[in-house]
Motif scaffolding. Structure first.
Motif, mmCIF file in Angstrom:
data_model
loop_
_atom_site.group_PDB
_atom_site.id
_atom_site.type_symbol
_atom_site.label_atom_id
_atom_site.label_comp_id
_atom_site.label_asym_id
_atom_site.label_seq_id
_atom_site.Cartn_x
_atom_site.Cartn_y
_atom_site.Cartn_z
ATOM 1 N N TYR A 178 -0.909 -5.747 12.219
ATOM 2 C CA TYR A 178 -0.198 -6.126 13.427
ATOM 3 C C TYR A 178 0.182 -7.597 13.416
ATOM 4 O O TYR A 178 -0.460 -8.415 12.760
ATOM 5 C CB TYR A 178 -1.059 -5.838 14.673
ATOM 6 N N ALA A 179 1.241 -7.889 14.179
ATOM 7 C CA ALA A 179 1.681 -9.270 14.348
ATOM 8 C C ALA A 179 1.812 -9.538 15.850
ATOM 9 O O ALA A 179 2.176 -8.638 16.623
ATOM 10 C CB ALA A 179 3.020 -9.501 13.659
ATOM 11 N N LEU A 180 1.508 -10.760 16.248
ATOM 12 C CA LEU A 180 1.705 -11.182 17.632
ATOM 13 C C LEU A 180 2.977 -11.994 17.678
ATOM 14 O O LEU A 180 3.125 -12.982 16.958
ATOM 15 C CB LEU A 180 0.523 -12.029 18.122
ATOM 16 N N ILE A 181 3.927 -11.534 18.502
ATOM 17 C CA ILE A 181 5.179 -12.262 18.668
ATOM 18 C C ILE A 181 5.341 -12.602 20.138
ATOM 19 O O ILE A 181 4.768 -11.945 21.012
ATOM 20 C CB ILE A 181 6.396 -11.448 18.166
ATOM 21 N N PHE A 182 6.100 -13.645 20.413
ATOM 22 C CA PHE A 182 6.428 -14.013 21.780
ATOM 23 C C PHE A 182 7.924 -13.822 21.964
ATOM 24 O O PHE A 182 8.727 -14.509 21.347
ATOM 25 C CB PHE A 182 6.013 -15.457 22.084
ATOM 26 N N VAL A 183 8.273 -12.852 22.812
ATOM 27 C CA VAL A 183 9.662 -12.521 23.075
ATOM 28 C C VAL A 183 10.146 -13.387 24.225
ATOM 29 O O VAL A 183 9.479 -13.495 25.259
ATOM 30 C CB VAL A 183 9.824 -11.022 23.406
ATOM 31 N N GLU A 184 11.296 -14.028 24.023
ATOM 32 C CA GLU A 184 11.866 -14.920 25.032
ATOM 33 C C GLU A 184 12.846 -14.147 25.891
ATOM 34 O O GLU A 184 13.822 -13.612 25.389
ATOM 35 C CB GLU A 184 12.568 -16.086 24.337
ATOM 36 N N GLU A 185 12.559 -14.111 27.187
ATOM 37 C CA GLU A 185 13.417 -13.408 28.135
ATOM 38 C C GLU A 185 13.535 -14.224 29.406
ATOM 39 O O GLU A 185 12.527 -14.491 30.049
ATOM 40 C CB GLU A 185 12.848 -12.021 28.455
ATOM 41 N N GLY A 186 14.731 -14.626 29.750
ATOM 42 C CA GLY A 186 14.966 -15.343 30.997
ATOM 43 C C GLY A 186 14.120 -16.586 31.173
ATOM 44 O O GLY A 186 13.618 -16.841 32.256
ATOM 45 N N GLY A 187 13.936 -17.350 30.112
ATOM 46 C CA GLY A 187 13.155 -18.571 30.187
ATOM 47 C C GLY A 187 11.653 -18.365 30.133
ATOM 48 O O GLY A 187 10.889 -19.310 30.247
ATOM 49 N N GLN A 188 11.224 -17.131 29.989
ATOM 50 C CA GLN A 188 9.801 -16.804 29.908
ATOM 51 C C GLN A 188 9.485 -16.262 28.515
ATOM 52 O O GLN A 188 10.361 -15.730 27.835
ATOM 53 C CB GLN A 188 9.441 -15.734 30.947
ATOM 54 N N GLN A 189 8.234 -16.398 28.117
ATOM 55 C CA GLN A 189 7.783 -15.803 26.859
ATOM 56 C C GLN A 189 6.743 -14.731 27.166
ATOM 57 O O GLN A 189 5.805 -14.980 27.894
ATOM 58 C CB GLN A 189 7.156 -16.857 25.923
ATOM 59 N N GLU A 190 6.943 -13.574 26.577
ATOM 60 C CA GLU A 190 6.017 -12.459 26.763
ATOM 61 C C GLU A 190 5.414 -12.111 25.406
ATOM 62 O O GLU A 190 6.139 -11.845 24.440
ATOM 63 C CB GLU A 190 6.776 -11.243 27.311
ATOM 64 N N GLY A 191 4.095 -12.127 25.322
ATOM 65 C CA GLY A 191 3.424 -11.779 24.082
ATOM 66 C C GLY A 191 3.456 -10.286 23.839
ATOM 67 O O GLY A 191 3.249 -9.494 24.761
ATOM 68 N N ASP A 246 17.212 -9.653 22.115
ATOM 69 C CA ASP A 246 16.095 -10.543 22.382
ATOM 70 C C ASP A 246 15.862 -11.497 21.216
ATOM 71 O O ASP A 246 16.219 -11.225 20.078
ATOM 72 C CB ASP A 246 14.819 -9.735 22.608
ATOM 73 N N THR A 247 15.229 -12.611 21.546
ATOM 74 C CA THR A 247 14.780 -13.573 20.552
ATOM 75 C C THR A 247 13.266 -13.610 20.625
ATOM 76 O O THR A 247 12.692 -13.550 21.705
ATOM 77 C CB THR A 247 15.337 -14.979 20.852
ATOM 78 N N ALA A 248 12.613 -13.706 19.476
ATOM 79 C CA ALA A 248 11.154 -13.758 19.439
ATOM 80 C C ALA A 248 10.718 -14.800 18.423
ATOM 81 O O ALA A 248 11.438 -15.118 17.477
ATOM 82 C CB ALA A 248 10.569 -12.402 19.063
ATOM 83 N N VAL A 249 9.525 -15.340 18.655
ATOM 84 C CA VAL A 249 8.906 -16.265 17.716
ATOM 85 C C VAL A 249 7.583 -15.645 17.287
ATOM 86 O O VAL A 249 6.793 -15.211 18.120
ATOM 87 C CB VAL A 249 8.675 -17.651 18.355
ATOM 88 N N VAL A 250 7.358 -15.617 15.985
ATOM 89 C CA VAL A 250 6.118 -15.046 15.437
ATOM 90 C C VAL A 250 4.990 -16.041 15.650
ATOM 91 O O VAL A 250 5.116 -17.225 15.325
ATOM 92 C CB VAL A 250 6.271 -14.725 13.937
ATOM 93 N N ASP A 251 3.892 -15.573 16.210
ATOM 94 C CA ASP A 251 2.731 -16.422 16.416
ATOM 95 C C ASP A 251 1.713 -16.218 15.297
ATOM 96 O O ASP A 251 1.329 -17.162 14.636
ATOM 97 C CB ASP A 251 2.086 -16.128 17.775
#
Length: 104
Positions: free
Chosen positions: A40-53, A29-34
């Motif tokens: 704690y940290a909030l990251i958005f994981v990129e999966e199939g063109g979608q981002q999941e927090g 997976d690829t994620a971007v740190v928000d």
């Protein structure tokens, strides 16, 4: 108070930073740190063109990737910092910002 064009610009930059090139299936997976907090940290994981927090413990992130907009890759169940992709996305967002600001 912020103006509407400024808010639109911030939204566009956020979308640019979250969007990236496709990653090979075996790369994990690829994620971007928000946001990064003490625990704690909030990251958005990129999966199939979608981002999941996701909320993860800050200690799960590599030290160099504990900042907003850091791009992370999951390798063997652990997050690693992708400095090159972080820089590429930053430059793409900055370029887009420059293009948009010329129109203002």
């Amino acid at each position: 108070m912020r103006s509407i064009p400024a808010l639109v610009l911030v939204a566009l930059l956020s979308m640019t930073l979250l969007s990236g090139s496709a990653v090979a299936a075996d790369a994990g997976d690829t994620a971007v740190v928000d946001q990064v907090g003490e625990e704690y940290a909030l990251i958005f994981v990129e999966e199939g063109g979608q981002q999941e927090g996701r909320l993860v413990e800050t200690t799960e992130l590599p030290e160099e990737g504990r900042h907003a907009n850091a791009v992370l890759r999951e390798v063997d169940g652990e997050w690693t910092y992708d400095e090159a992709e972080t820089e590429r996305r930053y430059e793409a967002a900055q370029s887009r910002f420059d293009e948009l600001s010329e129109d203002l």
